[in-house]
Design a protein around this motif. Structure first.
Motif, PDB file in Angstrom:
ATOM      1  N   ALA A   1       0.813  -1.215   0.000  1.00 32.96           N
ATOM      2  CA  ALA A   1       0.000   0.000   0.000  1.00 32.96           C
ATOM      3  C   ALA A   1       0.844   1.262   0.000  1.00 32.96           C
ATOM      4  CB  ALA A   1      -0.934  -0.031   1.201  1.00 32.96           C
ATOM      5  N   PHE A   2       1.797   1.319  -0.933  1.00 29.19           N
ATOM      6  CA  PHE A   2       2.540   2.581  -1.080  1.00 29.19           C
ATOM      7  C   PHE A   2       1.680   3.684  -1.710  1.00 29.19           C
ATOM      8  CE2 PHE A   2       6.041  -0.498  -0.925  1.00 29.19           C
ATOM      9  CZ  PHE A   2       6.843   0.080   0.036  1.00 29.19           C
ATOM     10  N   GLN A   3       0.684   3.289  -2.530  1.00 32.48           N
ATOM     11  CA  GLN A   3      -0.129   4.241  -3.288  1.00 32.48           C
ATOM     12  C   GLN A   3      -0.825   5.225  -2.365  1.00 32.48           C
ATOM     13  OE1 GLN A   3      -0.596   4.885  -6.510  1.00 32.48           O
ATOM     14  NE2 GLN A   3      -2.108   6.463  -6.047  1.00 32.48           N
ATOM     15  N   GLN A   4      -1.415   4.696  -1.276  1.00 31.22           N
ATOM     16  CA  GLN A   4      -2.160   5.577  -0.378  1.00 31.22           C
ATOM     17  C   GLN A   4      -1.241   6.629   0.247  1.00 31.22           C
ATOM     18  OE1 GLN A   4      -2.345   2.338  -0.537  1.00 31.22           O
ATOM     19  NE2 GLN A   4      -4.413   1.540  -0.150  1.00 31.22           N
ATOM     20  N   GLY A   5      -0.126   6.201   0.747  1.00 36.49           N
ATOM     21  CA  GLY A   5       0.792   7.152   1.369  1.00 36.49           C
ATOM     22  C   GLY A   5       1.344   8.160   0.384  1.00 36.49           C
TER      23      GLY A   5
ATOM     24  N   ASP B   1     -11.586  11.238  -1.864  1.00 34.68           N
ATOM     25  CA  ASP B   1     -10.959   9.922  -1.747  1.00 34.68           C
ATOM     26  C   ASP B   1     -11.006   9.199  -3.089  1.00 34.68           C
ATOM     27  OD1 ASP B   1     -13.643   9.497  -1.869  1.00 34.68           O
ATOM     28  OD2 ASP B   1     -13.802   8.371   0.004  1.00 34.68           O
ATOM     29  N   MET B   2     -10.171   8.165  -3.255  1.00 34.39           N
ATOM     30  CA  MET B   2     -10.069   7.416  -4.510  1.00 34.39           C
ATOM     31  C   MET B   2     -10.256   5.925  -4.242  1.00 34.39           C
ATOM     32  SD  MET B   2      -6.957   9.203  -6.629  1.00 34.39           S
ATOM     33  CE  MET B   2      -5.696   8.696  -5.444  1.00 34.39           C
ATOM     34  N   TYR B   3     -10.957   5.263  -5.169  1.00 29.73           N
ATOM     35  CA  TYR B   3     -11.162   3.817  -5.114  1.00 29.73           C
ATOM     36  C   TYR B   3     -10.836   3.232  -6.474  1.00 29.73           C
ATOM     37  CZ  TYR B   3     -13.343   4.228  -0.561  1.00 29.73           C
ATOM     38  OH  TYR B   3     -13.569   4.485   0.774  1.00 29.73           O
ATOM     39  N   ALA B   4     -10.448   1.985  -6.450  1.00 26.09           N
ATOM     40  CA  ALA B   4     -10.014   1.337  -7.680  1.00 26.09           C
ATOM     41  C   ALA B   4     -11.170   1.046  -8.610  1.00 26.09           C
ATOM     42  CB  ALA B   4      -9.255   0.040  -7.367  1.00 26.09           C
ATOM     43  N   ASN B   5     -12.354   0.792  -8.060  1.00 29.71           N
ATOM     44  CA  ASN B   5     -13.517   0.508  -8.905  1.00 29.71           C
ATOM     45  C   ASN B   5     -14.694   1.337  -8.423  1.00 29.71           C
ATOM     46  OD1 ASN B   5     -13.603  -0.899  -6.536  1.00 29.71           O
ATOM     47  ND2 ASN B   5     -14.730  -2.635  -7.376  1.00 29.71           N
ATOM     48  N   ALA B   6     -15.575   1.649  -9.355  1.00 28.91           N
ATOM     49  CA  ALA B   6     -16.708   2.504  -9.029  1.00 28.91           C
ATOM     50  C   ALA B   6     -17.888   1.710  -8.529  1.00 28.91           C
ATOM     51  CB  ALA B   6     -17.115   3.334 -10.261  1.00 28.91           C
TER      52      ALA B   6
ATOM     53  N   GLY C   1     -19.402  -5.199  -5.542  1.00 28.09           N
ATOM     54  CA  GLY C   1     -20.381  -6.247  -5.348  1.00 28.09           C
ATOM     55  C   GLY C   1     -21.126  -6.075  -4.042  1.00 28.09           C
ATOM     56  N   ALA C   2     -22.243  -6.819  -3.925  1.00 26.08           N
ATOM     57  CA  ALA C   2     -23.064  -6.708  -2.722  1.00 26.08           C
ATOM     58  C   ALA C   2     -22.247  -7.052  -1.495  1.00 26.08           C
ATOM     59  CB  ALA C   2     -24.279  -7.635  -2.830  1.00 26.08           C
ATOM     60  N   GLY C   3     -22.319  -6.179  -0.514  1.00 21.72           N
ATOM     61  CA  GLY C   3     -21.618  -6.415   0.733  1.00 21.72           C
ATOM     62  C   GLY C   3     -20.127  -6.226   0.642  1.00 21.72           C
ATOM     63  N   GLY C   4     -19.635  -5.693  -0.514  1.00 24.70           N
ATOM     64  CA  GLY C   4     -18.202  -5.496  -0.659  1.00 24.70           C
ATOM     65  C   GLY C   4     -17.693  -4.386   0.228  1.00 24.70           C
ATOM     66  N   SER C   5     -16.482  -4.510   0.647  1.00 24.00           N
ATOM     67  CA  SER C   5     -15.837  -3.474   1.462  1.00 24.00           C
ATOM     68  C   SER C   5     -14.523  -3.100   0.812  1.00 24.00           C
ATOM     69  CB  SER C   5     -15.618  -3.981   2.895  1.00 24.00           C
ATOM     70  OG  SER C   5     -16.852  -4.295   3.505  1.00 24.00           O
ATOM     71  N   PRO C   6     -14.586  -2.275  -0.242  1.00 27.73           N
ATOM     72  CA  PRO C   6     -13.360  -1.951  -0.962  1.00 27.73           C
ATOM     73  C   PRO C   6     -12.425  -1.104  -0.112  1.00 27.73           C
ATOM     74  CG  PRO C   6     -15.133  -0.545  -1.707  1.00 27.73           C
ATOM     75  CD  PRO C   6     -15.762  -1.556  -0.781  1.00 27.73           C
ATOM     76  N   ILE C   7     -11.159  -1.231  -0.367  1.00 25.35           N
ATOM     77  CA  ILE C   7     -10.137  -0.433   0.309  1.00 25.35           C
ATOM     78  C   ILE C   7      -9.735   0.710  -0.624  1.00 25.35           C
ATOM     79  CG2 ILE C   7      -7.806  -0.431   1.267  1.00 25.35           C
ATOM     80  CD1 ILE C   7      -8.218  -3.352   1.955  1.00 25.35           C
ATOM     81  N   GLY C   8      -9.760   1.911  -0.108  1.00 21.86           N
ATOM     82  CA  GLY C   8      -9.404   3.061  -0.923  1.00 21.86           C
ATOM     83  C   GLY C   8      -7.945   3.043  -1.326  1.00 21.86           C
ATOM     84  N   ILE C   9      -7.654   3.731  -2.398  1.00 25.77           N
ATOM     85  CA  ILE C   9      -6.272   3.784  -2.880  1.00 25.77           C
ATOM     86  C   ILE C   9      -5.667   5.176  -2.697  1.00 25.77           C
ATOM     87  CG2 ILE C   9      -6.571   1.900  -4.515  1.00 25.77           C
ATOM     88  CD1 ILE C   9      -6.885   3.988  -6.724  1.00 25.77           C
ATOM     89  N   GLY C  10      -6.270   5.976  -1.818  1.00 25.64           N
ATOM     90  CA  GLY C  10      -5.642   7.255  -1.493  1.00 25.64           C
ATOM     91  C   GLY C  10      -6.554   8.451  -1.663  1.00 25.64           C
TER      92      GLY C  10
ATOM     93  N   GLN D   1       3.685  14.236   7.729  1.00 29.85           N
ATOM     94  CA  GLN D   1       4.530  13.326   8.506  1.00 29.85           C
ATOM     95  C   GLN D   1       3.875  11.957   8.654  1.00 29.85           C
ATOM     96  OE1 GLN D   1       4.929  15.693  12.042  1.00 29.85           O
ATOM     97  NE2 GLN D   1       6.904  16.586  11.404  1.00 29.85           N
ATOM     98  N   ALA D   2       2.553  11.943   8.871  1.00 34.42           N
ATOM     99  CA  ALA D   2       1.847  10.668   9.041  1.00 34.42           C
ATOM    100  C   ALA D   2       1.861   9.864   7.752  1.00 34.42           C
ATOM    101  CB  ALA D   2       0.415  10.933   9.497  1.00 34.42           C
ATOM    102  N   ASN D   3       1.662  10.530   6.602  1.00 33.13           N
ATOM    103  CA  ASN D   3       1.702   9.814   5.329  1.00 33.13           C
ATOM    104  C   ASN D   3       3.106   9.287   5.038  1.00 33.13           C
ATOM    105  OD1 ASN D   3      -0.953   9.951   3.627  1.00 33.13           O
ATOM    106  ND2 ASN D   3      -0.801  11.963   4.610  1.00 33.13           N
ATOM    107  N   ALA D   4       4.115  10.077   5.381  1.00 36.16           N
ATOM    108  CA  ALA D   4       5.489   9.610   5.205  1.00 36.16           C
ATOM    109  C   ALA D   4       5.755   8.402   6.101  1.00 36.16           C
ATOM    110  CB  ALA D   4       6.458  10.740   5.510  1.00 36.16           C
ATOM    111  N   GLN D   5       5.183   8.432   7.301  1.00 36.89           N
ATOM    112  CA  GLN D   5       5.370   7.313   8.220  1.00 36.89           C
ATOM    113  C   GLN D   5       4.695   6.045   7.703  1.00 36.89           C
ATOM    114  OE1 GLN D   5       7.306   7.529  10.923  1.00 36.89           O
ATOM    115  NE2 GLN D   5       7.050   5.318  11.220  1.00 36.89           N
ATOM    116  N   SER D   6       3.533   6.204   7.024  1.00 40.60           N
ATOM    117  CA  SER D   6       2.861   5.015   6.471  1.00 40.60           C
ATOM    118  C   SER D   6       3.711   4.377   5.370  1.00 40.60           C
ATOM    119  CB  SER D   6       1.477   5.384   5.946  1.00 40.60           C
ATOM    120  OG  SER D   6       1.564   6.140   4.754  1.00 40.60           O
ATOM    121  N   ILE D   7       4.382   5.225   4.556  1.00 42.29           N
ATOM    122  CA  ILE D   7       5.276   4.688   3.524  1.00 42.29           C
ATOM    123  C   ILE D   7       6.466   3.986   4.178  1.00 42.29           C
ATOM    124  CG2 ILE D   7       6.834   5.321   1.640  1.00 42.29           C
ATOM    125  CD1 ILE D   7       4.890   7.529   0.910  1.00 42.29           C
TER     126      ILE D   7
END
Length: 413
Positions: free
Chosen positions: A2-6, A41-46, A49-58, A393-399
């Protein structure tokens, strides 16, 4: 991993810090408006599926918007400085038919008499004599003088003392103060604007009856005859008995020698309005002596009132309207395109400008000798800077953390 988010967080926060820095840099720029970053915020797909819990990409910077709130108004020493108290923008001609809109009222006169800003852009408004129109043109002040105007009327308000009688000496002689009861003087002007000292003498000839004599530059131009004969006052002193009085409404002044081989121009007709005269048992006094006309005058100053009306003042005490400023309003000021130099340009998003006189509709009023300060809240910007720094600083720390996790995986062998 997950470098993309940071990474997106670093980019977005860096841009936010740039916006905050720009606000702080313009905290003392007159007419400047603070900007703010708006994120999304950004997501990989618009569609999930039902009950899906997508993870954002930043995160990304969705837009940079400006806050067109009113800035504080501060007074200055320049009469051409203008502040808008309320909605609206100054309209400026940027050349080549393009227009710039601004809240910065730091203005000056150029060599041709146009009102311009520091970039030389001409302020737009209505021309002299066309203040009922809506088509703006560059405002140009008359750089020359105001032409003289010949006196055509004199308006007077005075009280004649009802307690006095005819003077001790007759007939009237302006050189003998015992041959008239009272006197007053004023200045009238010929067609060339030359001053003529007009003296008026009041002679009581009978109860409630007066004659008025006149001299011009010490010359008895009416051959010893009164210019107003048998001015008859009402017995209660409240005014002129128009049914009895033989009031002469006008008189003429011939050419008067000036003593240097020249003479004044003759004035064919001056209307003398004595309808404000009274006769009470109190001392003689003139409360209003107002001749029209004036001498030639040069431009000495400019004043712009709250409704944008431009008045030029001259050395002879006269003033003339020289046009009126217009303001532009937009349905969506957020859609204006910043140009730099304290200016904006209209866009499709902002809509067409609605040209309005100051104080009409939703347009604000003008304040002369004042400027609108930036609406940047320096305290709030400094707090936002601290918050943005912590976010960076927090985003740098996540990377950094992702890098450590990746290193651990690489070492599993």
């Amino acid at each position: 991993m997950a470098f993309q988010q940071g990474l997106s967080g670093l980019n977005a926060t860096s841009k936010n810090l740039s916006i905050i820095g720009n606000n702080i840099a313009n905290a003392n720029t007159y007419g400047a408006k603070a900007s703010r970053a708006e994120f999304a915020d950004m997501y990989a797909n618009a569609i999930n599926g039902a009950g899906g819990s997508p993870i954002g990409i930043g995160v990304n910077l969705a837009s940079v918007t400006q806050r067109f709130t009113q800035g504080n108004i501060t007074t200055t020493e320049s009469g051409l400085d203008l502040a808008i108290n309320g909605n609206g923008f100054f309209m400026l001609d940027a050349g080549n038919g393009s227009r710039v809109y601004s809240r910065n009222g730091q203005l000056q006169l150029n060599e041709a008499g146009f009102i311009v800003n520091s970039a030389g852009q001409k302020l737009l408004g209505l021309a002299q004599g066309n203040t009922n129109g809506t088509d703006p043109v560059p405002v140009r002040l008359p750089t020359g003088g105001i032409q003289p105007q010949q006196t055509t009327s004199i308006e007077m308000e005075m009280n004649l003392d009802s307690r006095v009688g005819p003077p001790a000496t007759t007939p009237f002689d302006f050189t003998d103060s015992t041959s008239y009861n009272n006197a007053t003087s004023t200045t009238v002007y010929d067609s060339n604007g030359r001053e003529i000292s007009l003296a008026l003498y009041y002679v009581n000839v009978a109860p409630n009856v007066w004659d008025v004599y006149a001299t011009a530059n010490g010359t008895d131009f009416n051959a010893g005859a009164p210019i107003v004969d048998d001015l008859t006052m009402l017995s209660d002193g409240s005014g002129i008995d128009t049914g009895v009085s033989a009031l002469l409404n006008s008189f003429a002044i011939p050419a008067i020698p000036l003593g240097n081989g020249n003479s004044t121009e003759p004035i064919a007709n001056i209307d003398l309005d004595l309808t404000g005269a009274t006769q009470y048992g109190s001392p003689f006094g003139v409360t209003n002596l107002n001749p029209d006309g004036y001498a030639y005058g040069t431009l000495i100053g400019v004043n712009i009132d709250k409704n944008g009306i431009i008045k030029a003042t001259y050395s002879n005490g006269e003033s003339q309207e020289a046009g009126q400023l217009l303001l532009a309003n937009f349905r969506n000021p957020q859609g204006l395109q910043p140009l730099g130099g304290n200016g904006w340009a209209e866009t499709y998003a902002s809509g067409n400008p609605l040209r309005t006189k100051p104080g009409e509709g939703n347009a604000g009023l003008l304040q002369s000798g004042a400027l609108e300060e930036s609406n940047v809240d320096l305290t709030a910007e400094l707090v936002s800077m601290i918050t943005a720094q912590r976010s960076y600083q927090a985003n740098a720390q996540s990377i950094k953390t992702e890098d450590q996790v990746l290193q651990t995986l690489v070492n599993l062998r």
